[in-house]
Design a protein around this motif. Structure first.
Motif, PDB file in Angstrom:
ATOM      1  N   ALA A   1       0.994  -0.819  -0.242  1.00 11.17           N
ATOM      2  CA  ALA A   1       0.312   0.125   0.208  1.00 11.17           C
ATOM      3  C   ALA A   1       1.196   1.171  -0.116  1.00 11.17           C
ATOM      4  O   ALA A   1       0.219   2.223  -0.626  1.00 11.17           O
ATOM      5  CB  ALA A   1      -1.141   0.276   0.732  1.00 11.17           C
ATOM      6  N   TRP A   2       2.134   1.035   0.812  1.00 18.48           N
ATOM      7  CA  TRP A   2       2.671   2.666   0.133  1.00 18.48           C
ATOM      8  C   TRP A   2       3.537   3.079  -0.731  1.00 18.48           C
ATOM      9  O   TRP A   2       3.982   3.876  -1.048  1.00 18.48           O
ATOM     10  CB  TRP A   2       3.818   2.381   1.562  1.00 18.48           C
ATOM     11  CG  TRP A   2       5.112   1.036   1.332  1.00 18.48           C
ATOM     12  CD1 TRP A   2       4.792   0.088   1.359  1.00 18.48           C
ATOM     13  CD2 TRP A   2       5.925   1.452   0.595  1.00 18.48           C
ATOM     14  NE1 TRP A   2       5.941  -0.385   1.253  1.00 18.48           N
ATOM     15  CE2 TRP A   2       6.709   0.165   0.946  1.00 18.48           C
ATOM     16  CE3 TRP A   2       7.074   2.471   1.261  1.00 18.48           C
ATOM     17  CZ2 TRP A   2       7.906   0.040   0.596  1.00 18.48           C
ATOM     18  CZ3 TRP A   2       7.749   2.719   0.015  1.00 18.48           C
ATOM     19  CH2 TRP A   2       8.982   1.157   0.317  1.00 18.48           C
ATOM     20  N   MET A   3       3.883   1.609  -1.221  1.00 20.97           N
ATOM     21  CA  MET A   3       3.783   1.735  -1.910  1.00 20.97           C
ATOM     22  C   MET A   3       2.828   2.512  -4.094  1.00 20.97           C
ATOM     23  O   MET A   3       2.978   3.031  -4.478  1.00 20.97           O
ATOM     24  CB  MET A   3       4.631   1.144  -3.303  1.00 20.97           C
ATOM     25  CG  MET A   3       6.294   0.754  -2.678  1.00 20.97           C
ATOM     26  SD  MET A   3       7.382   2.208  -3.031  1.00 20.97           S
ATOM     27  CE  MET A   3       7.414   1.307  -4.955  1.00 20.97           C
ATOM     28  N   ALA A   4       0.768   1.726  -3.048  1.00 23.17           N
ATOM     29  CA  ALA A   4       0.658   1.604  -4.623  1.00 23.17           C
ATOM     30  C   ALA A   4      -0.286   2.701  -4.497  1.00 23.17           C
ATOM     31  O   ALA A   4      -1.261   3.214  -5.231  1.00 23.17           O
ATOM     32  CB  ALA A   4      -0.641   0.477  -4.041  1.00 23.17           C
ATOM     33  N   GLY A   5      -0.078   3.381  -3.102  1.00 16.19           N
ATOM     34  CA  GLY A   5      -1.536   4.084  -2.092  1.00 16.19           C
ATOM     35  C   GLY A   5      -2.558   3.034  -2.131  1.00 16.19           C
ATOM     36  O   GLY A   5      -2.791   2.033  -1.757  1.00 16.19           O
ATOM     37  N   THR A   6      -3.370   4.260  -1.283  1.00 12.23           N
ATOM     38  CA  THR A   6      -4.647   3.637  -0.820  1.00 12.23           C
ATOM     39  C   THR A   6      -5.046   2.898  -1.200  1.00 12.23           C
ATOM     40  O   THR A   6      -6.124   3.630  -2.343  1.00 12.23           O
ATOM     41  CB  THR A   6      -5.220   5.305   0.470  1.00 12.23           C
ATOM     42  OG1 THR A   6      -4.236   5.541   1.001  1.00 12.23           O
ATOM     43  CG2 THR A   6      -6.304   4.241   1.019  1.00 12.23           C
ATOM     44  N   GLY A   7      -5.839   2.000  -0.900  1.00 15.22           N
ATOM     45  CA  GLY A   7      -7.300   0.999  -1.583  1.00 15.22           C
ATOM     46  C   GLY A   7      -6.786  -0.452  -1.957  1.00 15.22           C
ATOM     47  O   GLY A   7      -5.567  -0.810  -2.057  1.00 15.22           O
ATOM     48  N   LEU A   8      -7.992  -1.250  -1.496  1.00 18.71           N
ATOM     49  CA  LEU A   8      -7.073  -2.595  -2.227  1.00 18.71           C
ATOM     50  C   LEU A   8      -6.931  -2.739  -3.409  1.00 18.71           C
ATOM     51  O   LEU A   8      -6.485  -3.539  -3.696  1.00 18.71           O
ATOM     52  CB  LEU A   8      -8.308  -3.622  -1.932  1.00 18.71           C
ATOM     53  CG  LEU A   8      -8.552  -3.163  -0.266  1.00 18.71           C
ATOM     54  CD1 LEU A   8      -9.624  -4.506  -0.033  1.00 18.71           C
ATOM     55  CD2 LEU A   8      -7.435  -4.438  -0.088  1.00 18.71           C
ATOM     56  N   ALA A   9      -8.206  -1.481  -4.341  1.00 18.49           N
ATOM     57  CA  ALA A   9      -7.967  -1.485  -5.994  1.00 18.49           C
ATOM     58  C   ALA A   9      -6.703  -0.948  -6.111  1.00 18.49           C
ATOM     59  O   ALA A   9      -5.799  -2.016  -7.213  1.00 18.49           O
ATOM     60  CB  ALA A   9      -8.890  -1.036  -6.233  1.00 18.49           C
TER      61      ALA A   9
END
Length: 529
Positions: free
Chosen positions: A506-514
């Protein structure tokens, strides 16, 4: 036969249950079990090397991938790696898989103690759930509206949030809902967005949510509507949130419509309250259970209580990675780092020279959830809808409350009339919250009961609480500011310089499961051949 009669008919002497193991014994057993599994991995790896030496070129042995971290990103990456031909080992430092997706039992109810829903837009999560045969378990929210608590010690107010809104940004500023929260004068200022020309430079320059809202609709909309929502959802300040990361497509819609409000309305059209998110019957932890089951059925090795101390890389070796955990050395052809930010950067820095070291400094970002199960029939009508966001100026410590049993019908049915599950959220990125940092669960629950009374408008007493639980998160919320974006770029460049190494989470992708699922799948989308 009544319960009392059953009790009378039982023998007077019942065999005593064995005494529960001490915490130290349980921890020792867990470590010993992990070591046994790791020894199997090491032995299998050595056998694989020998097999490679003797095998014909047409029959190569399956390469070995080690995933460090068993949260959502790690499990998703592990499953995709297996499907592309890898033999997979997942090493999880804690005693459970799932990361920010958790479950806890409170008064006999299985309740999400982390992420409880997913964004419907784009279909990423729903599509992935279909792959896991979980599509039939997807459930919509009850459709109850979200509310906002605002005001001060003299007068605490509660109002429904605008029906058509994005991050609190109203799609229609000329409504009673908006006027009741920000006042008549501020509403007139917000309406200027509808006639003010859109600057061309906004098409390309970096913008935060705060900059866009303040410029188009004014400070009151930012402070009273947007900030509470952003704080509750992202645990951060709108000034630290990039507009494109938080609301993909909004900038383009603004250019097309010439207005922030019309852009929001365009993105949110035909989306009634609660329809932009969905969940799973039984809770989001059902996703974790399915992933673990699929991996184990496929022969992947999932090891709990196995923290990774270091990773070595030798480009000349047949298996270039050596992963060190619990005194074991595990060889791998490929490594995916899927931990929280701090440990991930620590492992990555071991593989980099001094010139390319990445800073692991971060702002305070401890978050805590206080979960209450209460016996309060007065809440049967959900007086504050599915949940409440709290204005920073309001005399309430919590930043948000979710009335989970009102939001999710399956949970409400399990609890039954009069029994309600509420979750209160504490802590913001960049701010040290003494109550959260103290680690005092009893104090947090005591505060949660007081806050829930104010937020829900129904007085709760300690005796109304049937059971409670606290779920804590540290270094798990991705930072959205410029510094964080620069650090993510550094991480991507560093990992890209080492073949067969990926960093996900998440810290690389951004907030949220998607975002988390999509980024993990992109990272490992490569054939094992």
């Amino acid at each position: 036969m009544s319960k009392d009669q059953r009790s009378e008919n039982q023998p007077a002497q019942q065999p005593q249950a064995p005494a529960p193991k001490a915490r130290r014994d349980i921890a020792t057993d867990a470590a010993a079990h992990a070591l046994r599994l790791l020894e199997k991995v090491r032995a299998a790896t050595e056998a694989q090397v020998q097999k490679r030496a003797a095998a014909k070129p047409a029959e190569p042995a399956a390469p070995h991938a080690i995933v460090v971290g068993g949260g959502v990103a790690g499990l998703v990456a592990a499953r995709d790696l297996h499907q592309t031909g890898y033999r997979v080992t997942v090493l999880e430092a804690s005693d459970s898989f799932g990361g920010c997706v958790r479950r806890t039992e409170v008064d006999g109810l299985q309740v999400d103690a982390g992420a409880e829903s997913f964004a419907v837009r784009g279909g990423t999560v729903a599509g992935y759930l279909d792959e896991l045969d979980l599509g039939a378990k997807i459930v919509q929210t009850s459709g109850q509206r979200a509310w906002l608590v605002h005001g001060d010690e003299q007068k605490l107010l509660a109002d429904p949030l605008p029906a058509t809104a994005l991050m609190g940004i109203p799609g229609n500023v000329r409504t009673d809902e908006v006027r009741n929260i920000i006042g008549r004068t501020a509403t007139v200022r917000a309406a200027a967005d509808l006639i003010t020309p859109m600057s061309r430079k906004w098409a390309t320059e970096k913008l935060t949510v705060a900059e866009v809202v303040r410029s188009r609709m004014g400070q009151a909309v930012l402070d009273e509507l947007v900030a509470p929502v952003v704080s509750g959802v992202y645990s951060t300040d709108p000034a630290q949130l990039d507009i494109d990361a938080a609301a993909p497509g909004l900038r383009e819609a603004m250019q097309q419509t010439g207005s922030l409000a019309r852009a929001v309305a365009q993105l949110q059209q035909d989306a009634p309250a609660g329809s932009r998110v969905a969940g799973l019957e039984g809770g989001m932890y059902t996703l974790i259970e399915a992933l673990v089951d699929r991996l184990q059925e496929a022969g992947a090795l999932l090891v709990r209580n196995s923290p990774v101390a270091s990773i070595d890389h030798d480009a000349e070796s047949a298996q270039p990675f050596t992963v060190h955990t619990l005194g074991q050395e595990l060889k791998a052809d490929r490594v995916v780092i899927a931990t929280e930010a701090q440990p991930a950067i620590g492992l990555l820095n071991q593989l980099l020279d001094d010139e390319h070291q990445i800073s692991s400094d971060s702002q305070p970002n401890a978050i805590a959830l206080a979960i209450l199960v209460v016996d309060k029939p007065e809440l049967d009508d959900a007086p504050r809808g599915s949940g409440v966001l709290v204005s920073r100026n309001a005399p309430v410590h919590a930043k948000a409350l979710t009335h989970s049993s009102a939001k999710w019908s399956w949970l409400g049915e399990q609890g039954g009339p009069g029994t309600h599950v509420v979750r209160l959220s504490y802590g913001r990125i960049g701010e040290a919250d003494e109550l959260v940092a103290s680690g005092d669960d009893a104090a947090l629950i005591e505060q949660a009961v007081k806050d829930a009374s104010k937020i829900l408008g129904v007085q709760l007493q300690p005796e109304d609480v049937l059971d409670s639980a606290v779920s804590r998160f540290s270094d798990m919320v991705p930072l959205q500011g410029t510094a964080a974006a620069q650090r993510r770029t550094q991480v991507r460049q560093a990992a890209g310089s080492i073949p067969s190494l990926d960093v996900v989470g998440a810290w690389m992708a951004g907030t949220g499961l998607a975002r988390v699922i999509a980024q993990a799948r992109r990272a490992v989308a490569i054939s094992a051949s």
